[in-house]
Design an enzyme around this catalytic site. Structure first.
Site, PDB file in Angstrom:
ATOM      1  N   GLU A 144       0.908  13.743   5.235  1.00  0.00           N
ATOM      2  CA  GLU A 144       1.436  12.510   5.834  1.00  0.00           C
ATOM      3  C   GLU A 144       2.746  12.085   5.163  1.00  0.00           C
ATOM      4  OE1 GLU A 144      -2.305  10.023   7.285  1.00  0.00           O
ATOM      5  OE2 GLU A 144      -2.464  10.536   5.170  1.00  0.00           O
TER       6      GLU A 144
ATOM      7  N   LYS B 262       0.857  -1.200   0.000  1.00  0.00           N
ATOM      8  CA  LYS B 262       0.000   0.000   0.000  1.00  0.00           C
ATOM      9  C   LYS B 262       0.894   1.251   0.000  1.00  0.00           C
ATOM     10  CE  LYS B 262      -3.765   2.549   0.450  1.00  0.00           C
ATOM     11  NZ  LYS B 262      -3.908   3.378   1.564  1.00  0.00           N
TER      12      LYS B 262
END
Ligand code: PAF
Length: 318
Positions: free
Chosen positions: A281, A199
Site C-alpha cells: 500500500e 495515522k
C-alpha cells in the site's frame, strides 16, 4: 397487538465490500449486534451462503453465516443497501467501486476503511450525491483461512466525515450509533482528516522501514532508525500544513514510538505484503505524502526514498 399494527423492526442493510481480515472482523462485530442485515459483495456469478469462523482475542470461536451477493443479484440487492463498508486495499478502492456505485440507491452511504490515504479524492467524483465517510482502524486481524479470521489486537477505530465533504449527506444517526456500538473502541469525528493524517504518520514511518529491514515493528526503536523516522514524519507535517491540516511533530513522533512499543512483536502489514510478494500500500502511504507534496511544489526526499526502496523490492517479486 393487532396483526395490522405489528411492524417489523427496520433492520439496517449493511454490505461489506472486501472480505479480507478487516472486512471479516467488522462483519463479525456487526453480526454480534444483530441489528442489521449483513452481506458481502462477491465477484461470483451467483449468490451463496458462506459459513464464517471468528476467533476472538481470548481464543473463543464464534460461527456466523454470511450472504455473499453474486453478480446475478447485484441489481436487486445493491439498490436496497443503506451502508456500504469498503474494506479493500487502498489501491483497489476505485476499481472495486466502479461496478457497485451506480447500482446503489441515491440514499446509500459509503464508508471507506483502509490503510493510507488518497482514494477518497478519486471516489468523491463518482458518488453522484451519495454520502461518504472515512475511517481507519488499528484493530489487528489475521486470516487463518479464507473464511476464518482471528483478532490479533485491540485498537482504536476512528470514523467520521470531513469539512471538505460536508456538501454530501451525513451518515444517518441510526447507522452511526450502530457502528459505534458494534466496533469496540470506536469514535466518531466531525472532522476526520487530521486523524487520518495522524495515522498516516505512523504508517509512513513503520510500514516501509519494517519491510525494508525485514524486521518486527519493535526493532524500529533502535537508534539507527531515529533520523529517518523523524525526517519522514516531519516532511509529512509540512505537507499536511499546506493541505490545511495542522499537526504537531512532537506529538506524532511520540505516537509513532508508542505504536512501535505497543505492537513490538507484530509484523506490519507492509512487511507481510512483501513477505508474501503482494502489492504493497506504499502509494497510499508515503505515496500520498508525495502526491500532496507535488500539488504544493514541496520536496519530500525521505518519503521519496522510502517509496523507491519499496518499489525496488516489489520489482524483484518472482
Ligand atoms: O499497517 C500496519 O501494520 C499498522 O497500521 C501498524 C499500526 C503500522 C502496526 O503494524
Amino acid at each position: 397487538m393487532s396483526v395490522q399494527s405489528y411492524k417489523k423492526p427496520a433492520f439496517a442493510k449493511i454490505c461489506i465490500l472486501g472480505a479480507g481480515a478487516i472486512g471479516q472482523l467488522i462483519y463479525h462485530q456487526l453480526a454480534e449486534q444483530s441489528q442489521s442485515r449483513l452481506s458481502f459483495i462477491s465477484r461470483d456469478a451467483n449468490s451463496s451462503v458462506q459459513p464464517l469462523r471468528f476467533t476472538t482475542i481470548d481464543g473463543q470461536v464464534i460461527n456466523h453465516k454470511a450472504a455473499l451477493i453474486g453478480q446475478a443479484d447485484y441489481q436487486t440487492h445493491l439498490s436496497q443497501i443503506d451502508l456500504l463498508i469498503v474494506c479493500v486495499k487502498a489501491y483497489q478502492v476505485s476499481d472495486a467501486l466502479k461496478p457497485i456505485l451506480p447500482r446503489l440507491s441515491a440514499n446509500a452511504h459509503i464508508l471507506l476503511l483502509h490503510n493510507g490515504m488518497g482514494p477518497h479524492l478519486e471516489v468523491i467524483s463518482m458518488l453522484k450525491g451519495r454520502g461518504l465517510s472515512l475511517g481507519t482502524t488499528s484493530q489487528g486481524a489475521l486470516k487463518l483461512d479464507k473464511w476464518h479470521v482471528k483478532q490479533t489486537g485491540n485498537g482504536l477505530t476512528q470514523l467520521g466525515s470531513s469539512q471538505a465533504l460536508t456538501q454530501l449527506p451525513p451518515l444517518p444517526v441510526k447507522l452511526k450509533q450502530l457502528l459505534l456500538s458494534a466496533i469496540p473502541q470506536s469514535d466518531w469525528y466531525s472532522e476526520i482528516l487530521p486523524l487520518l493524517w495522524q495515522k498516516l504518520a505512523v504508517n509512513v514511518a513503520i510500514n516501509p522501514l519494517t519491510a525494508i529491514f525485514n524486521c518486527l515493528n519493535g526493532e524500529l526503536a533502535a537508534d539507527k532508525h531515529k533520523q529517518v523516522i523523524a525526517n519522514a514524519v516531519s516532511e509529512l507535517v509540512v505537507v499536511a500544513k499546506h493541505d490545511g491540516i495542522e499537526l504537531d511533530l512532537d506529538f506524532l513522533l511520540q505516537r509513532v514510538y508508542q505504536v512501535i512499543e505497543l505492537t513490538a512483536n507484530n509484523f506490519s502489514s507492509m512487511h507481510q505484503d512483501v513477505q508474501h510478494q503482494r502489492k504493497t500500500e506504499i502509494d497510499a502511504i508515503n505515496g500520498f505524502v508525495l502526491q500532496r507534496a507535488a500539488v504544493h511544489q514541496l520536496e519530500v526526499p525521505v518519503n521519496l526514498s522510502l517509496l523507491q526502496q519499496i518499489k525496488q523490492i516489489e520489482a524483484k517479486y518472482e
